[in-house]
Design a protein around this motif. Structure first.
Motif, PDB file in Angstrom:
ATOM      1  N   SER A 243      12.880  -3.230  10.132  1.00  0.00           N
ATOM      2  CA  SER A 243      12.899  -1.775  10.295  1.00  0.00           C
ATOM      3  C   SER A 243      13.978  -1.225   9.396  1.00  0.00           C
ATOM      4  CB  SER A 243      13.199  -1.384  11.741  1.00  0.00           C
ATOM      5  OG  SER A 243      13.520   0.006  11.782  1.00  0.00           O
ATOM      6  N   LEU A 244      13.646  -0.232   8.630  1.00  0.00           N
ATOM      7  CA  LEU A 244      14.639   0.393   7.750  1.00  0.00           C
ATOM      8  C   LEU A 244      15.261   1.600   8.442  1.00  0.00           C
ATOM      9  CD1 LEU A 244      12.739  -0.166   4.427  1.00  0.00           C
ATOM     10  CD2 LEU A 244      14.829  -1.313   5.183  1.00  0.00           C
TER      11      LEU A 244
ATOM     12  N   LEU B 252       4.758  11.520   2.741  1.00  0.00           N
ATOM     13  CA  LEU B 252       3.424  11.564   2.144  1.00  0.00           C
ATOM     14  C   LEU B 252       3.128  10.294   1.362  1.00  0.00           C
ATOM     15  CD1 LEU B 252       3.880  15.054   0.521  1.00  0.00           C
ATOM     16  CD2 LEU B 252       2.604  14.563   2.607  1.00  0.00           C
TER      17      LEU B 252
ATOM     18  N   GLY C 158       1.771   8.190  -1.702  1.00  0.00           N
ATOM     19  CA  GLY C 158       1.668   8.497  -3.129  1.00  0.00           C
ATOM     20  C   GLY C 158       2.907   9.175  -3.676  1.00  0.00           C
TER      21      GLY C 158
ATOM     22  N   ALA D 173       4.623   2.144  -7.493  1.00  0.00           N
ATOM     23  CA  ALA D 173       3.817   3.127  -6.774  1.00  0.00           C
ATOM     24  C   ALA D 173       2.888   2.364  -5.834  1.00  0.00           C
ATOM     25  CB  ALA D 173       3.003   3.952  -7.755  1.00  0.00           C
TER      26      ALA D 173
ATOM     27  N   THR E  27       5.775   7.784  -4.945  1.00  0.00           N
ATOM     28  CA  THR E  27       6.307   7.227  -6.185  1.00  0.00           C
ATOM     29  C   THR E  27       5.251   7.379  -7.270  1.00  0.00           C
ATOM     30  OG1 THR E  27       7.668   5.701  -4.934  1.00  0.00           O
ATOM     31  CG2 THR E  27       7.342   5.175  -7.249  1.00  0.00           C
TER      32      THR E  27
ATOM     33  N   VAL F  70      11.807   9.286  -1.449  1.00  0.00           N
ATOM     34  CA  VAL F  70      11.181   8.806  -0.220  1.00  0.00           C
ATOM     35  C   VAL F  70      10.531  10.005   0.449  1.00  0.00           C
ATOM     36  CG1 VAL F  70      11.681   7.922   2.082  1.00  0.00           C
ATOM     37  CG2 VAL F  70      12.867   6.974   0.101  1.00  0.00           C
ATOM     38  N   GLU F  71       9.309   9.867   0.846  1.00  0.00           N
ATOM     39  CA  GLU F  71       8.596  10.996   1.455  1.00  0.00           C
ATOM     40  C   GLU F  71       7.651  10.485   2.519  1.00  0.00           C
ATOM     41  OE1 GLU F  71       8.056  14.040   1.893  1.00  0.00           O
ATOM     42  OE2 GLU F  71       9.348  14.999   0.387  1.00  0.00           O
TER      43      GLU F  71
ATOM     44  N   LEU G 179       8.396   1.416  15.196  1.00  0.00           N
ATOM     45  CA  LEU G 179       7.322   2.325  15.624  1.00  0.00           C
ATOM     46  C   LEU G 179       6.224   1.654  16.445  1.00  0.00           C
ATOM     47  CD1 LEU G 179       6.777   4.453  12.360  1.00  0.00           C
ATOM     48  CD2 LEU G 179       8.127   5.035  14.381  1.00  0.00           C
TER      49      LEU G 179
ATOM     50  N   LYS H  53       8.357   1.188   0.546  1.00  0.00           N
ATOM     51  CA  LYS H  53       8.876   0.460  -0.625  1.00  0.00           C
ATOM     52  C   LYS H  53      10.130   1.121  -1.211  1.00  0.00           C
ATOM     53  CE  LYS H  53       4.920   0.978  -2.651  1.00  0.00           C
ATOM     54  NZ  LYS H  53       4.175   1.625  -1.536  1.00  0.00           N
ATOM     55  N   SER H  54      10.050   2.444  -1.393  1.00  0.00           N
ATOM     56  CA  SER H  54      11.194   3.143  -2.008  1.00  0.00           C
ATOM     57  C   SER H  54      12.391   3.141  -1.063  1.00  0.00           C
ATOM     58  CB  SER H  54      10.808   4.576  -2.382  1.00  0.00           C
ATOM     59  OG  SER H  54       9.767   4.563  -3.347  1.00  0.00           O
TER      60      SER H  54
ATOM     61  N   ASN I 200       7.180  -3.898   7.902  1.00  0.00           N
ATOM     62  CA  ASN I 200       8.176  -2.826   8.036  1.00  0.00           C
ATOM     63  C   ASN I 200       7.774  -1.821   9.125  1.00  0.00           C
ATOM     64  OD1 ASN I 200      10.507  -1.398   7.277  1.00  0.00           O
ATOM     65  ND2 ASN I 200       9.297  -0.028   5.986  1.00  0.00           N
ATOM     66  N   LYS I 201       8.736  -1.017   9.526  1.00  0.00           N
ATOM     67  CA  LYS I 201       8.558   0.046  10.533  1.00  0.00           C
ATOM     68  C   LYS I 201       8.296  -0.524  11.919  1.00  0.00           C
ATOM     69  CE  LYS I 201       6.496   3.190   7.107  1.00  0.00           C
ATOM     70  NZ  LYS I 201       5.617   4.341   6.869  1.00  0.00           N
TER      71      LYS I 201
ATOM     72  N   ALA J 169       0.853  -1.188   0.000  1.00  0.00           N
ATOM     73  CA  ALA J 169       0.000   0.000   0.000  1.00  0.00           C
ATOM     74  C   ALA J 169       0.894   1.245   0.000  1.00  0.00           C
ATOM     75  CB  ALA J 169      -0.910  -0.017   1.221  1.00  0.00           C
ATOM     76  N   GLU J 170       0.290   2.395  -0.113  1.00  0.00           N
ATOM     77  CA  GLU J 170       1.056   3.641  -0.132  1.00  0.00           C
ATOM     78  C   GLU J 170       1.794   3.845   1.191  1.00  0.00           C
ATOM     79  OE1 GLU J 170      -1.888   6.606  -0.946  1.00  0.00           O
ATOM     80  OE2 GLU J 170      -1.686   6.363  -3.109  1.00  0.00           O
ATOM     81  N   ASN J 171       3.013   4.376   1.075  1.00  0.00           N
ATOM     82  CA  ASN J 171       3.742   4.863   2.242  1.00  0.00           C
ATOM     83  C   ASN J 171       4.279   3.785   3.194  1.00  0.00           C
ATOM     84  OD1 ASN J 171       4.579   7.457   3.139  1.00  0.00           O
ATOM     85  ND2 ASN J 171       3.317   7.198   4.955  1.00  0.00           N
TER      86      ASN J 171
HETATM   87  N1  LIG Z   1      10.071   4.728  11.395  1.00  0.00           N
HETATM   88  C1  LIG Z   1      10.252   4.182  10.187  1.00  0.00           C
HETATM   89  N2  LIG Z   1       9.972   4.904   9.087  1.00  0.00           N
HETATM   90  C2  LIG Z   1      10.175   4.318   7.875  1.00  0.00           C
HETATM   91  C3  LIG Z   1      10.665   2.989   7.737  1.00  0.00           C
HETATM   92  N3  LIG Z   1      10.731   2.696   6.415  1.00  0.00           N
HETATM   93  C4  LIG Z   1      10.310   3.800   5.770  1.00  0.00           C
HETATM   94  N4  LIG Z   1       9.972   4.787   6.627  1.00  0.00           N
HETATM   95  C5  LIG Z   1       9.438   6.141   6.320  1.00  0.00           C
HETATM   96  O1  LIG Z   1       8.140   5.989   5.748  1.00  0.00           O
HETATM   97  C6  LIG Z   1       7.883   7.035   4.813  1.00  0.00           C
HETATM   98  C7  LIG Z   1       7.456   6.447   3.483  1.00  0.00           C
HETATM   99  O2  LIG Z   1       8.543   5.752   2.886  1.00  0.00           O
HETATM  100  P1  LIG Z   1       8.607   5.494   1.312  1.00  0.00           P
HETATM  101  O3  LIG Z   1       9.798   4.628   1.089  1.00  0.00           O
HETATM  102  O4  LIG Z   1       8.492   6.762   0.551  1.00  0.00           O
HETATM  103  O5  LIG Z   1       7.271   4.649   1.115  1.00  0.00           O
HETATM  104  P2  LIG Z   1       6.663   4.089  -0.250  1.00  0.00           P
HETATM  105  O6  LIG Z   1       6.024   2.794   0.089  1.00  0.00           O
HETATM  106  O7  LIG Z   1       7.678   4.111  -1.337  1.00  0.00           O
HETATM  107  O8  LIG Z   1       5.523   5.180  -0.526  1.00  0.00           O
HETATM  108  P3  LIG Z   1       4.741   5.472  -1.917  1.00  0.00           P
HETATM  109  O9  LIG Z   1       5.750   5.538  -3.012  1.00  0.00           O
HETATM  110  O10 LIG Z   1       4.109   6.765  -1.595  1.00  0.00           O
HETATM  111  O11 LIG Z   1       3.734   4.386  -2.068  1.00  0.00           O
HETATM  112  C8  LIG Z   1       9.183   7.846   4.732  1.00  0.00           C
HETATM  113  O12 LIG Z   1       9.057   8.963   5.581  1.00  0.00           O
HETATM  114  C9  LIG Z   1      10.228   6.871   5.249  1.00  0.00           C
HETATM  115  O13 LIG Z   1      11.353   7.529   5.794  1.00  0.00           O
HETATM  116  C10 LIG Z   1      10.950   2.255   8.942  1.00  0.00           C
HETATM  117  O14 LIG Z   1      11.353   1.083   8.962  1.00  0.00           O
HETATM  118  N5  LIG Z   1      10.715   2.906  10.131  1.00  0.00           N
END
Ligand SMILES: Nc1nc2c(ncn2[C@@H]2O[C@H](COP(=O)(O)OP(=O)(O)OP(=O)(O)O)[C@@H](O)[C@H]2O)c(=O)[nH]1
Ligand SMILES: [Mg+2]
Length: 185
Positions: free
Chosen positions: A164-165, A32, A34, A69, A36, A29-30, A139, A14-15, A135-136, A9-11
């Motif tokens: 956790s990244l 927000l 959406g 995305a 990518t 990486v954001e 938190l 993945k990136s 992931n994460k 899903a979004e956020n």
């Molecule tokens: N605390 C924490 N934050 C993370 C972790 N992995 C990613 N993030 C944060 O999560 C947010 C989204 O990360 P992205 O890599 O942009 O996520 P995405 O899945 O590519 O998002 P879209 O391209 O919008 O679908 C960013 O602020 C990252 O820094 C993690 O393991 N722990």
């Protein structure tokens, strides 16, 4: 060359994972959802796999990583905000062409309904090897993670790798899983 698609899903991160696997900043990486918007990003990489994890038969360490995305809005069972139906379909086609799929779940959001359906489609109709990561984990409290691990196991019929990244906990397990499946491609 082994094609690995990172989906979720979004956020969910993945990136961030694609950047971590390649070791360079190439996918934006954001905070927000959406972010990518380019829909599909492909990058060729030789993954830095520790020798101890390598397939003794000398399996490939050359990969094409695909960052997609976000497919779904995290809060709804809907396509992600940036996706039209046509774009959604294009991402699905790209995923279907991958050798290995990494299904990423956000520990703070839980298993997404839409992703659950897609997981089944990929696993059973297309017979894709799927690695599930939560992931994460930095938190969420331990009990919440445990609950989610159990739920994922029940619903997706496989174990998830907690990741956790930020702290990189679980990163080696993920690499190990990727190299394991890469032997069978
Ligand atoms: N605390 C924490 N934050 C993370 C972790 N992995 C990613 N993030 C944060 O999560 C947010 C989204 O990360 P992205 O890599 O942009 O996520 P995405 O899945 O590519 O998002 P879209 O391209 O919008 O679908 C960013 O602020 C990252 O820094 C993690 O393991 N722990
Ligand atoms: Mg992204």
């Amino acid at each position: 060359m082994i094609k690995v698609a990172i989906i979720g899903a979004e956020n969910v991160g993945k990136s961030t994972l694609m950047n971590a696997l390649i070791g360079g900043k190439i996918s934006e990486v954001e905070a927000l959802p959406g972010t990518t918007k380019g829909l599909i990003r492909r990058r060729f990489a030789k993954l830095k796999i520790p020798k101890s994890m390598k397939n003794p038969l000398g399996g490939a360490d050359e990969f094409v990583l695909i960052d997609t995305a976000g497919l779904f809005d995290p809060k709804m069972e809907l396509r992600g905000k940036v996706l039209s139906e046509g774009k959604f379909r294009r991402i699905i086609d790209e995923i279907i062409s991958a050798d290995i799929v990494i299904h990423m779940i956000d520990a703070t959001m839980g298993l997404h309904r839409g992703m659950e359906k897609l997981h089944y489609l990929l696993k059973f109709r297309y017979e894709k090897p799927i690695i599930v990561v939560i992931n994460k984990i930095d938190l969420v409290p331990e009990e919440k993670l445990e609950e989610l691990m159990n739920l994922v196991k029940k619903r997706l019929e496989q174990d998830a790798i907690p990741l956790s990244l930020v702290t990189y906990e679980g990163f080696n397990e993920l690499l190990r899983a990727v190299t394991y499946y890469a032997q069978y491609v």
